[in-house]
Scaffold this motif. Sequence first.
Motif, PDB file in Angstrom:
ATOM      1  N   ASP A  95       0.805  -1.212   0.000  1.00  0.00           N
ATOM      2  CA  ASP A  95       0.000   0.000   0.000  1.00  0.00           C
ATOM      3  C   ASP A  95       0.846   1.274   0.000  1.00  0.00           C
ATOM      4  O   ASP A  95       0.298   2.379   0.032  1.00  0.00           O
ATOM      5  N   GLY A  96       2.174   1.133  -0.064  1.00  0.00           N
ATOM      6  CA  GLY A  96       3.039   2.294  -0.129  1.00  0.00           C
ATOM      7  C   GLY A  96       3.252   3.002   1.188  1.00  0.00           C
ATOM      8  O   GLY A  96       3.915   4.057   1.229  1.00  0.00           O
ATOM      9  N   GLU A  97       2.737   2.450   2.287  1.00  0.00           N
ATOM     10  CA  GLU A  97       2.894   3.095   3.589  1.00  0.00           C
ATOM     11  C   GLU A  97       4.293   2.891   4.165  1.00  0.00           C
ATOM     12  O   GLU A  97       4.771   3.700   4.952  1.00  0.00           O
ATOM     13  N   LEU A  98       4.955   1.809   3.786  1.00  0.00           N
ATOM     14  CA  LEU A  98       6.283   1.488   4.305  1.00  0.00           C
ATOM     15  C   LEU A  98       7.260   1.338   3.144  1.00  0.00           C
ATOM     16  O   LEU A  98       6.914   0.831   2.078  1.00  0.00           O
ATOM     17  N   LEU A  99       8.471   1.775   3.382  1.00  0.00           N
ATOM     18  CA  LEU A  99       9.562   1.668   2.412  1.00  0.00           C
ATOM     19  C   LEU A  99      10.756   1.027   3.105  1.00  0.00           C
ATOM     20  O   LEU A  99      11.237   1.553   4.114  1.00  0.00           O
TER      21      LEU A  99
END
Length: 229
Positions: free
Chosen positions: A39-43
Amino acid sequence: MAGECASGEVQWSFSQVKGTVEDDVTEADIISTVEFNHDGELLATGDKGGRVVIFQREEQSKHAEPPRGEYNVYSTFQSHEPEFDYLKSLEIEEKINKIKWLPRQNHAHFLLSTNDKTVKLWKVSERDKKFVGFNLQNDDGSVRDLPELTSLRVPNTQPMELMVEASPRRVFANAHTYHINSISVNSDGETYVSADDLRINLWHLGITDQSFSILLLLLWVVQTKRLDA
């Protein structure tokens, strides 16, 4: 960062720098792989020193106008250590080659990280409560004297400062002769494949001592078809 202007065209703009921009960067600090979660919340980033650094998107940047993609450090842990293969007299670097996130199924996050020889499954979870009121130990961890136990206590929880923990859950090793250069999680969320220059292995996340060599199977099928022809 991408944004949409009044004309409807997508415009790219510089948003954020994480890390140092100085010239005196050590070899271990060089980033070797980068991977967003679903979901793009963590990298997640891996470096040549075997470390994994996870960044989390700022809550305020989601609701800004226009929306921004700014991240802060969420968790840092040592994924791999340097090793030595005594049978082959070969030094195994700790450098992280690939990181892959697993589909999220509960409050915790799971990811796979690999160096040249070993794939590890990591669990990243949050803890903001602690248990207190044990019968056999005090809140500071010290053991209570048995004569002091005059009544039975029911443990309860108390809020604490948010703590992010990364713990290893599985270690998948000794299945590749050459250096692992890629891993990929399958759509079932239970299996994944790891690949080197000459071999592709299929793993189950719950089994660490067995893997299925897909590449050898394909070669066997090709040879069988040639014999039948």
